[in-house]
Design a protein around this motif. Structure first.
Motif, PDB file in Angstrom:
ATOM      1  N   ASN A 288       0.846  -1.192   0.000  1.00  0.00           N
ATOM      2  CA  ASN A 288       0.000   0.000   0.000  1.00  0.00           C
ATOM      3  C   ASN A 288       0.883   1.245   0.000  1.00  0.00           C
ATOM      4  OD1 ASN A 288      -1.951   1.934   0.270  1.00  0.00           O
ATOM      5  ND2 ASN A 288      -2.400   1.492   2.423  1.00  0.00           N
ATOM      6  N   SER A 289       0.900   1.940  -1.149  1.00  0.00           N
ATOM      7  CA  SER A 289       1.754   3.128  -1.283  1.00  0.00           C
ATOM      8  C   SER A 289       1.020   4.419  -0.937  1.00  0.00           C
ATOM      9  CB  SER A 289       2.277   3.217  -2.721  1.00  0.00           C
ATOM     10  OG  SER A 289       1.194   3.333  -3.636  1.00  0.00           O
ATOM     11  N   TYR A 290      -0.237   4.308  -0.496  1.00  0.00           N
ATOM     12  CA  TYR A 290      -1.031   5.508  -0.215  1.00  0.00           C
ATOM     13  C   TYR A 290      -0.863   5.918   1.250  1.00  0.00           C
ATOM     14  CZ  TYR A 290      -3.082   4.060  -4.624  1.00  0.00           C
ATOM     15  OH  TYR A 290      -3.266   3.679  -5.933  1.00  0.00           O
ATOM     16  N   ASP A 291      -0.729   7.214   1.459  1.00  0.00           N
ATOM     17  CA  ASP A 291      -0.506   7.733   2.817  1.00  0.00           C
ATOM     18  C   ASP A 291      -1.801   7.916   3.600  1.00  0.00           C
ATOM     19  OD1 ASP A 291       2.250   7.901   2.348  1.00  0.00           O
ATOM     20  OD2 ASP A 291       2.043   9.890   1.431  1.00  0.00           O
ATOM     21  N   HIS A 292      -2.925   8.147   2.889  1.00  0.00           N
ATOM     22  CA  HIS A 292      -4.169   8.530   3.577  1.00  0.00           C
ATOM     23  C   HIS A 292      -5.268   7.479   3.475  1.00  0.00           C
ATOM     24  CE1 HIS A 292      -2.422  12.508   4.030  1.00  0.00           C
ATOM     25  NE2 HIS A 292      -2.156  12.530   2.737  1.00  0.00           N
ATOM     26  N   ILE A 293      -4.985   6.355   2.811  1.00  0.00           N
ATOM     27  CA  ILE A 293      -5.997   5.298   2.679  1.00  0.00           C
ATOM     28  C   ILE A 293      -5.489   4.051   3.390  1.00  0.00           C
ATOM     29  CG2 ILE A 293      -7.408   3.936   1.109  1.00  0.00           C
ATOM     30  CD1 ILE A 293      -6.914   5.968  -1.045  1.00  0.00           C
ATOM     31  N   GLN A 294      -6.189   3.658   4.442  1.00  0.00           N
ATOM     32  CA  GLN A 294      -5.836   2.457   5.190  1.00  0.00           C
ATOM     33  C   GLN A 294      -6.914   1.383   5.108  1.00  0.00           C
ATOM     34  OE1 GLN A 294      -2.779   2.074   6.662  1.00  0.00           O
ATOM     35  NE2 GLN A 294      -2.354   4.048   5.685  1.00  0.00           N
ATOM     36  N   ASN A 295      -8.136   1.796   4.816  1.00  0.00           N
ATOM     37  CA  ASN A 295      -9.249   0.850   4.719  1.00  0.00           C
ATOM     38  C   ASN A 295     -10.129   1.248   3.540  1.00  0.00           C
ATOM     39  OD1 ASN A 295      -9.034  -0.760   7.395  1.00  0.00           O
ATOM     40  ND2 ASN A 295      -8.873   1.382   8.036  1.00  0.00           N
ATOM     41  N   GLN A 379     -13.773  14.287   3.584  1.00  0.00           N
ATOM     42  CA  GLN A 379     -14.896  15.038   4.125  1.00  0.00           C
ATOM     43  C   GLN A 379     -15.768  15.544   2.993  1.00  0.00           C
ATOM     44  OE1 GLN A 379     -13.950  18.621   6.355  1.00  0.00           O
ATOM     45  NE2 GLN A 379     -15.427  18.061   7.912  1.00  0.00           N
ATOM     46  N   GLU A 380     -17.086  15.373   3.149  1.00  0.00           N
ATOM     47  CA  GLU A 380     -18.004  15.832   2.114  1.00  0.00           C
ATOM     48  C   GLU A 380     -18.093  17.355   2.124  1.00  0.00           C
ATOM     49  OE1 GLU A 380     -21.790  13.804   1.624  1.00  0.00           O
ATOM     50  OE2 GLU A 380     -21.099  12.249   3.011  1.00  0.00           O
ATOM     51  N   LYS A 381     -18.374  17.916   0.938  1.00  0.00           N
ATOM     52  CA  LYS A 381     -18.559  19.357   0.828  1.00  0.00           C
ATOM     53  C   LYS A 381     -19.855  19.766   1.521  1.00  0.00           C
ATOM     54  CE  LYS A 381     -16.030  19.778  -3.520  1.00  0.00           C
ATOM     55  NZ  LYS A 381     -16.086  20.149  -4.950  1.00  0.00           N
ATOM     56  N   SER A 382     -19.915  20.997   1.944  1.00  0.00           N
ATOM     57  CA  SER A 382     -21.077  21.470   2.701  1.00  0.00           C
ATOM     58  C   SER A 382     -22.356  21.437   1.887  1.00  0.00           C
ATOM     59  CB  SER A 382     -20.825  22.892   3.202  1.00  0.00           C
ATOM     60  OG  SER A 382     -19.737  22.917   4.087  1.00  0.00           O
ATOM     61  N   SER A 383     -22.260  21.468   0.565  1.00  0.00           N
ATOM     62  CA  SER A 383     -23.455  21.488  -0.270  1.00  0.00           C
ATOM     63  C   SER A 383     -24.170  20.150  -0.297  1.00  0.00           C
ATOM     64  CB  SER A 383     -23.083  21.894  -1.700  1.00  0.00           C
ATOM     65  OG  SER A 383     -22.191  20.958  -2.244  1.00  0.00           O
ATOM     66  N   ARG A 384     -23.639  19.127   0.367  1.00  0.00           N
ATOM     67  CA  ARG A 384     -24.232  17.786   0.502  1.00  0.00           C
ATOM     68  C   ARG A 384     -24.209  16.967  -0.776  1.00  0.00           C
ATOM     69  NH1 ARG A 384     -25.291  20.697   4.603  1.00  0.00           N
ATOM     70  NH2 ARG A 384     -26.358  19.876   6.416  1.00  0.00           N
ATOM     71  N   ASP A 385     -24.396  17.609  -1.931  1.00  0.00           N
ATOM     72  CA  ASP A 385     -24.409  16.854  -3.187  1.00  0.00           C
ATOM     73  C   ASP A 385     -23.216  17.258  -4.050  1.00  0.00           C
ATOM     74  OD1 ASP A 385     -25.206  19.385  -3.731  1.00  0.00           O
ATOM     75  OD2 ASP A 385     -26.939  18.842  -4.959  1.00  0.00           O
ATOM     76  N   GLY A 386     -22.192  17.797  -3.423  1.00  0.00           N
ATOM     77  CA  GLY A 386     -21.038  18.281  -4.180  1.00  0.00           C
ATOM     78  C   GLY A 386     -19.841  17.371  -4.115  1.00  0.00           C
ATOM     79  N   GLY A 387     -19.998  16.143  -3.558  1.00  0.00           N
ATOM     80  CA  GLY A 387     -18.896  15.208  -3.514  1.00  0.00           C
ATOM     81  C   GLY A 387     -17.952  15.481  -2.365  1.00  0.00           C
ATOM     82  N   LEU A 388     -16.715  14.999  -2.498  1.00  0.00           N
ATOM     83  CA  LEU A 388     -15.701  15.171  -1.461  1.00  0.00           C
ATOM     84  C   LEU A 388     -14.910  16.468  -1.681  1.00  0.00           C
ATOM     85  CD1 LEU A 388     -14.240  11.550  -1.283  1.00  0.00           C
ATOM     86  CD2 LEU A 388     -15.887  12.583   0.277  1.00  0.00           C
ATOM     87  N   LYS A 389     -14.385  16.995  -0.595  1.00  0.00           N
ATOM     88  CA  LYS A 389     -13.508  18.149  -0.710  1.00  0.00           C
ATOM     89  C   LYS A 389     -12.205  17.722  -1.393  1.00  0.00           C
ATOM     90  CE  LYS A 389     -15.160  20.750   3.310  1.00  0.00           C
ATOM     91  NZ  LYS A 389     -14.786  21.357   4.602  1.00  0.00           N
ATOM     92  N   ASP A 390     -11.582  18.686  -2.075  1.00  0.00           N
ATOM     93  CA  ASP A 390     -10.341  18.401  -2.782  1.00  0.00           C
ATOM     94  C   ASP A 390      -9.188  18.323  -1.781  1.00  0.00           C
ATOM     95  OD1 ASP A 390     -11.516  18.346  -5.296  1.00  0.00           O
ATOM     96  OD2 ASP A 390     -11.395  20.522  -5.488  1.00  0.00           O
ATOM     97  N   THR A 391      -8.754  17.100  -1.492  1.00  0.00           N
ATOM     98  CA  THR A 391      -7.662  16.863  -0.552  1.00  0.00           C
ATOM     99  C   THR A 391      -6.703  15.854  -1.165  1.00  0.00           C
ATOM    100  OG1 THR A 391      -8.844  15.050   0.524  1.00  0.00           O
ATOM    101  CG2 THR A 391      -9.208  17.273   1.410  1.00  0.00           C
ATOM    102  N   LEU A 392      -5.574  15.645  -0.495  1.00  0.00           N
ATOM    103  CA  LEU A 392      -4.628  14.618  -0.941  1.00  0.00           C
ATOM    104  C   LEU A 392      -5.262  13.241  -0.852  1.00  0.00           C
ATOM    105  CD1 LEU A 392      -1.323  15.911   0.704  1.00  0.00           C
ATOM    106  CD2 LEU A 392      -1.979  16.024  -1.702  1.00  0.00           C
ATOM    107  N   GLY A 393      -6.113  13.043   0.182  1.00  0.00           N
ATOM    108  CA  GLY A 393      -6.795  11.764   0.315  1.00  0.00           C
ATOM    109  C   GLY A 393      -7.713  11.482  -0.856  1.00  0.00           C
ATOM    110  N   LYS A 394      -8.449  12.515  -1.313  1.00  0.00           N
ATOM    111  CA  LYS A 394      -9.334  12.328  -2.463  1.00  0.00           C
ATOM    112  C   LYS A 394      -8.527  11.977  -3.710  1.00  0.00           C
ATOM    113  CE  LYS A 394     -12.489  14.787  -5.536  1.00  0.00           C
ATOM    114  NZ  LYS A 394     -12.988  16.089  -5.955  1.00  0.00           N
ATOM    115  N   LYS A 395      -7.388  12.651  -3.910  1.00  0.00           N
ATOM    116  CA  LYS A 395      -6.555  12.347  -5.079  1.00  0.00           C
ATOM    117  C   LYS A 395      -6.037  10.920  -5.025  1.00  0.00           C
ATOM    118  CE  LYS A 395      -5.047  17.106  -5.919  1.00  0.00           C
ATOM    119  NZ  LYS A 395      -3.902  18.049  -5.955  1.00  0.00           N
ATOM    120  N   GLU A 396      -5.673  10.459  -3.821  1.00  0.00           N
ATOM    121  CA  GLU A 396      -5.211   9.083  -3.683  1.00  0.00           C
ATOM    122  C   GLU A 396      -6.330   8.096  -3.981  1.00  0.00           C
ATOM    123  OE1 GLU A 396      -1.583   9.537  -0.427  1.00  0.00           O
ATOM    124  OE2 GLU A 396      -3.420   8.485   0.109  1.00  0.00           O
TER     125      GLU A 396
END
Length: 818
Positions: A288-295, A379-396
């Motif tokens: 597992n080469s990802y830093d933010h995904i463990q499960n 973490q989901e965006k505040s708009s509820r239907d806008g998907g995940l926030k743009d983070t390193l975890g999302k990119k991974e």
């Protein structure tokens, strides 16, 4: 005086309710989802969504709230006990030992923003909340009433200063309600008909991760109840009924006979398995080469023709209308992942980049599952239907998805799509080439430094045995290495025996090929002798043929010489006729000297325009003579100065008519009415300075702004002169002393601004653009001048309009197009 060092604090307007409530949530279904997720986090085992006339009730049997929870949690805007980690901390103490089996602190929650409760504002204007905590020792129910309009009436009111009606009840408002929360939403903002309720039910079916359902953390039922729809429901099958439990959709239960890939991340390892129509192809493991995904888990189904039919028969809709790749975070779906009209992962954009081997959203269905990872990274965006926030975890996560998808594509594109004969169903057989490619794929995986081959399917062994003659010595050694790596001794023995059979077959094949070569040599020698005899016969025939060709060639040359002679005579004749015709046309052109001969070939509109132009000057003479006569006969007093003015005016108009007559002789009129390609700006400057100014005298002055860039296009000179003559004539009638012309060359368009300092338009005119209508006049004129201008410009694909913004006089804007 105020202390300059005093502390300042934020004030929160009551309008914050809209920002975190109905303005933030754009969809009614999303609003219901947020409330259901709150019930799930509150350890509910069952949620009822009840539709009544003008009312929606959401009732759960969760842990509920006491008055302290209401004050310090529910009414605490943006506070989330889930996020802070103390949501269920009280149930871990000895004081609540009796409730430990019912309320066990969760590892993770569906929501953690502290604003999901405002979803009720999206659904209706009024909320009645009734709750009782499971641990309360006395039978008290807490009820709050929210009138959301109170928060909208005055934005200067502070959010915390608007009071909420609170009371305590001694009996449950609904029978059998013991603990949990009842949300009664009334004065609904939307009309919930049958279609809307069915849409909600189908969306709820995809809300919860199907793999987690049934575990301790996911023992959770959702039921929709609507009494008025029960009679209609009796006419439909279960999946098309409004009333009933929401059954979670599980891909696995569809028994899709297709190719699929499964991948799972647990701590430091990624394990991926590929299946083809129920049979294991291979199972591999990577670091597992990802830093933010463990499960995490991913499952993707490739939808071939058979799988799509199976999906439609099982679900009642086509797969393309159901969705594609869903995302579940901590057990609950994240929107808009999976929606048919959304592609947040960019799957189709990637496919459109020119790679025919890529799969698109119409060719797959599946899910991505995340759980117990970093809250901040997923973490989901505040708009509820806008998907995940743009983070390193999302990119991974996106990288992990596409790396998994590539493993499926490496099998589907070169192997399945390469099958020579496609049947499109689950009984489709792989051809020999495709089977060999599967073995090559396994061999490549086994040879990779970063991948550990755990096991491969029995079908691979069968494929190897039936295609043994197509293997190579290197293939055998690599397969033995695979068997040793996977500790498959049975397969290793089979490969060793197959290698011996391969060499036996190879020797037999070489002996058979040697015999075949000898027979082939004998056959070739016999054919050579036969060819020699045939060659002699052909040579004799060729000699005869050559003699005949010489005779025909001589005849052909004679014909060609005759053809050249006739062609030269024909060309000379055509040259003489052409010269005679050109001479005739020249003489005809010189003979056309009379005006009336050319008029018969002109457009009647051109003739009318010419007549109107002459009429303008003739009318000037007439009006001047009338005024002259009135001055002389009626008033009886005519001084020398007045007489000279009248004579000058008549003389100028006469000169203009003579100039027009001279300008419209046969040659000039043809030049004026025939289309030419020239500079419009230069034409107007020359016409005004050399012709028009000769007829105007000192009554009016035309001023032209200098512009150096020409505007070249095709036009009839007579058209442009009629336009300027009519405009100047009207300016004189309006007692103008000056006319101003300016040009603006815009490349594809020339803007001509015509302005005078006369009396301008009659203010009684409602619509200034009416002056371009036929017969419209406010003077004693014919009303044709502006009409003719409009028609001429329309034919030139150009426009004119009155600019009403000028303070005095009148201004026209003429736009000539290329």
């Amino acid at each position: 005086m105020d202390n300059p060092q005093s502390e300042l604090k934020f004030k929160v307007s009551s309008q914050i309710k809209n920002i975190v409530g109905k303005d933030l949530i754009s969809d009614d279904n999303i609003a219901v989802f947020e409330l259901v997720k709150n019930s799930f986090d509150a350890h509910s085992k069952k949620v009822k969504i009840i539709f009544e006339p003008e009312k929606i009730i959401i009732w759960d049997d969760g842990k509920g709230m006491d008055k302290d929870d209401i004050i310090n949690k529910w009414l605490f805007l943006a506070y989330s006990a889930k996020k802070e980690g103390d949501e269920d901390i009280e149930f871990s103490s000895n004081e609540f030992e009796d409730y430990r089996n019912k309320i066990r602190p969760k590892k993770y929650y569906a929501g953690a923003k502290g604003v999901g409760r405002f979803s009720t504002d999206k659904l209706g204007e009024k909320l009645t909340l009734t709750t009782r905590k499971i641990s309360e020792s006395f039978n008290t129910f807490h009820q709050l009433e929210f009138y959301w309009k109170k928060f909208e009436e005055n934005p200067t009111l502070l959010f915390q200063d608007i009071e909420i009606d609170y009371k305590e009840l001694q009996e449950a408002p609904i029978p059998d309600f013991k603990h949990g929360v009842i949300l009664e939403i009334s004065s609904l903002r939307s009309n919930w008909g049958r279609k809307q309720m069915l849409d909600l039910k189908k969306s709820l079916e995809k809300l919860i991760n199907p793999v987690e359902e049934g575990t301790d953390d996911y023992d959770f039922d959702i039921e929709i109840i609507c009494e008025r729809e029960k009679e209609k429901d009796s006419f439909f099958i279960e999946r098309d009924r409004v009333n009933g439990k929401v059954k979670n959709f599980i891909f696995e239960t569809l028994e899709i006979k297709t190719t699929q890939v499964q991948s799972e991340i647990k701590a430091n390892k990624i394990r991926t398995s590929l299946f083809d129509r129920g049979n294991l192809v291979y199972e591999i493991e990577e670091a597992n080469s990802y830093d933010h995904i463990q499960n995490a888990r991913i499952r993707i189904f490739y939808l071939n023709h058979s799988a799509k039919l199976n999906f439609k028969n099982s679900m009642g809709i086509e797969s393309v209308r159901f969705g594609h790749i869903f995302l579940f975070n901590n057990g609950f779906r994240v929107y808009p992942y999976g929606e048919t009209n959304f592609d947040p992962l960019g799957i189709d954009r990637r496919k459109a980049q020119g790679r025919a081997r890529f799969l698109g959203t119409r060719e797959m269905v599946g899910r991505i599952e995340l759980w117990n990872n970093s809250v901040e990274e997923f973490q989901e965006k505040s708009s509820r239907d806008g998907g995940l926030k743009d983070t390193l975890g999302k990119k991974e996560m996106e990288e992990y998805y596409f790396e998994t998808l590539k493993k499926l594509e490496r099998y589907v594109a070169p192997i399945l799509w390469g099958i020579t004969k496609r049947s499109g169903n689950s009984e489709e057989n792989l051809d020999l080439q495709s089977k060999k490619q599967i073995i090559d794929l396994i061999v490549r995986l086994a040879g990779s430094k970063n991948i550990e081959l755990i096991k491969f399917g029995q079908e691979v062994i069968d494929i190897f045995n039936e295609s043994i003659e197509n293997q190579s010595d290197e293939d055998f050694d690599r397969l033995i290495e695979i068997a040793q790596k996977t500790n498959n001794q049975e397969f290793e023995q089979e490969v060793i025996l197959a290698k011996k059979r391969y060499f036996d077959l190879l020797r037999e094949k070489e002996h058979a090929e040697q015999l075949q070569r000898e027979e082939e040599e004998k056959r070739l020698e016999a054919e050579f002798r036969a060819k020699e005899e045939e060659q002699k016969r052909l040579e004799a025939e060729q000699k005869t043929k050559e003699e005949e060709e010489k005779r025909l060639l001589a005849e052909q040359r004679a014909k060609e010489e005759e053809y050249k002679r006739l062609k030269a005579e024909e060309e000379a004749r055509e040259s003489r006729e052409k010269a005679a015709l050109e001479e005739q046309l020249r003489k005809q052109k010189e003979s056309q000297v009379r005006f009336l001969e050319s008029v018969s070939s002109l457009d009647i509109t051109d003739v009318l325009n010419l007549n109107h132009q002459i009429g303008i000057d003739a009318n000037t003479i007439k009006n001047t003579l009338i005024n002259f006569q009135n001055k002389f006969t009626k008033e009886g007093s005519l001084n020398l100065n007045d007489a000279e003015n009248y004579i000058n005016r008549i003389s100028l108009a006469t000169e203009k008519i003579l100039s027009v007559v001279n300008y419209t002789t046969k040659a000039n009129f043809m030049a004026a009415t025939l289309e030419t390609e020239a500079d419009i700006i230069g034409f107007y400057r020359n016409y005004i300075y050399t012709i028009l100014n000769q007829h105007l005298g000192k009554d009016i002055t035309i001023n032209i702004d200098k512009i150096d860039s020409p505007f070249i296009r095709k036009f009839k000179p007579i058209d442009l002169t009629i336009i300027i003559d009519n405009l100047v004539s009207n300016s004189r009638k309006k007692h103008a002393k000056n006319v101003f012309l300016s040009f603006e060359n815009l490349g594809e368009k020339l803007c001509l601004t015509y302005r005078d300092d006369g009396t301008g338009l009659d203010p009684k005119i409602a619509n200034p653009q009416e002056i371009f209508q036929r017969g419209y006049t406010t003077t004693r004129g014919s009303g044709l001048g502006m009409f003719h201008i409009k028609n001429i410009l329309t034919e030139m694909k150009s426009t004119i309009y009155v600019d009403t913004k000028v303070e005095s006089g009148i201004e026209f804007k003429i736009n000539f197009s290329k």
